[in-house]
Write a protein that holds these residues in place. Sequence first.
Motif, PDB file in Angstrom:
ATOM      1  N   VAL A 181      -1.785   3.272  -5.797  1.00  0.00           N
ATOM      2  CA  VAL A 181      -1.210   4.226  -6.753  1.00  0.00           C
ATOM      3  C   VAL A 181       0.244   3.870  -7.063  1.00  0.00           C
ATOM      4  O   VAL A 181       0.676   3.894  -8.224  1.00  0.00           O
ATOM      5  N   LEU A 208       2.010   3.010 -10.651  1.00  0.00           N
ATOM      6  CA  LEU A 208       3.165   3.776 -11.123  1.00  0.00           C
ATOM      7  C   LEU A 208       4.358   2.861 -11.398  1.00  0.00           C
ATOM      8  O   LEU A 208       5.114   3.079 -12.351  1.00  0.00           O
ATOM      9  N   VAL A 230      -4.470   3.369  -0.235  1.00  0.00           N
ATOM     10  CA  VAL A 230      -4.588   4.113  -1.493  1.00  0.00           C
ATOM     11  C   VAL A 230      -3.202   4.421  -2.048  1.00  0.00           C
ATOM     12  O   VAL A 230      -2.962   4.310  -3.266  1.00  0.00           O
ATOM     13  N   THR A 231      -2.260   4.788  -1.160  1.00  0.00           N
ATOM     14  CA  THR A 231      -0.884   5.025  -1.597  1.00  0.00           C
ATOM     15  C   THR A 231      -0.294   3.772  -2.230  1.00  0.00           C
ATOM     16  O   THR A 231       0.406   3.831  -3.247  1.00  0.00           O
ATOM     17  N   ALA A 270      -1.051  -4.340  -7.966  1.00  0.00           N
ATOM     18  CA  ALA A 270      -2.003  -3.243  -7.776  1.00  0.00           C
ATOM     19  C   ALA A 270      -3.410  -3.778  -7.526  1.00  0.00           C
ATOM     20  O   ALA A 270      -4.151  -3.265  -6.669  1.00  0.00           O
TER      21      ALA A 270
END
Length: 419
Positions: free
Chosen positions: A84, A88, A80-81, A198
């Motif tokens: 994200v 970003l 999940v990191t 991503a």
Amino acid sequence: MALLVHLLSCSFGLGSWVAVNGLWVELPLIVNQLPEGWDLPSYLTVIIQLANLGPLLATLMQKLCPGRLKERAVIYTILVTGVVACFLLAAFWAETTVVGGALHSTAFLIITFFLSLVDCTSSVTFLPFMMQLPPKYITTYFIGEGLSGFVPGLVALGQGVGVTKCANVTQPSDNETHMETQYLPPHFSPEVFFFFLAVMMVVSLTAFTLLTRVPRTFQLSTEDLACDPVASVSSGLDNLATEHPEKHKSHSEWTRSRSLLAKPRYSGYQFGFIYFLVVWVNGLTNGLLPSVQTYSCMPYGDVAYHLSAALSSMANPVAWTAFGAYNMAMAALSPCPLLQGTVAGQTLIVLSWVFFVGALSYVKVMVGVILRDEGHSALVWCGAAVQLGSMAGALTMFPLVNVYQLFQAGDTCSTRCPL
């Protein structure tokens, strides 16, 4: 079911290093847009080594607080990191701030640290999870791990390099005409490329979620399990044996299996040489040479740099490590390396980087194959040697590039080199 698990295992492995590999192949398009310029790769090598804090903390927590750190929770967290962080990166990669009186790409460097944290930690969490599956799926996982470098390189080739052209530009200050390099846009922007990374992380997260739902009767088939799950699975963050003792062989069977594995096939000197080889190879591939790739390739033009970065991540093992010496020599001669401005020089530097990465990648794979049958402890020491070599290479090159400035940048159009 078997075909589905193979597909999920490959997709799960794809998320192991896809983010960091994607950063390296995208450097040719962003190195001229960020304030660090040609020094940016040397910053990345140090940041990636600092991210080894992740696996170190995971290992310490497992040793000091066994059972507290749940393997699946850790994998979910890092995936999940990664998702994200990639989003970003697509939004803020070009943002800069003033640090210490100089302009720096702080957003890019900070997000890179978190992406590196994700990928480095995957090395000590993904494989222990996969070892809960039958051995044939571990091979598929490694295929996916290899694709984490191949797929971004393939996409980068389709993206194009942002071809340069030389144009005469008149400066208003002195009313004189100067030759200037102008960059043409690529087929799609770095933002789109980072968004693609991503998506790849989302694919890996989805595959892991589905793998955790594979029926236990299939997942823990005793006739397909590796011969030493006690040494592998229990050394991960979850001890599967204690959770499902009814799924495992009897104690006497495990004792016989472990006694067969206890006898090493190599002497202490042979192990020492193998680990030295791991340190040396990873020092070259993860620290020394990546720090100066811009200096060895950019004098030949953006196309040469782009192709060497993209193709080397897709390389097959077909050459000797002597190509590394050539790459380092051309970086030392920057901005006027051999055969600059010729098709032969461009071709040679691209092939040299492709063969260099391919040959040393082959060495790393073969060392892994050798040590795989020596038990979990041998693989742990191999991992330590990988990080030691990578860190030594990165810490050696960073002051040479950024403090002592032994390597000189140049401009494709304005630099004049002696014939």
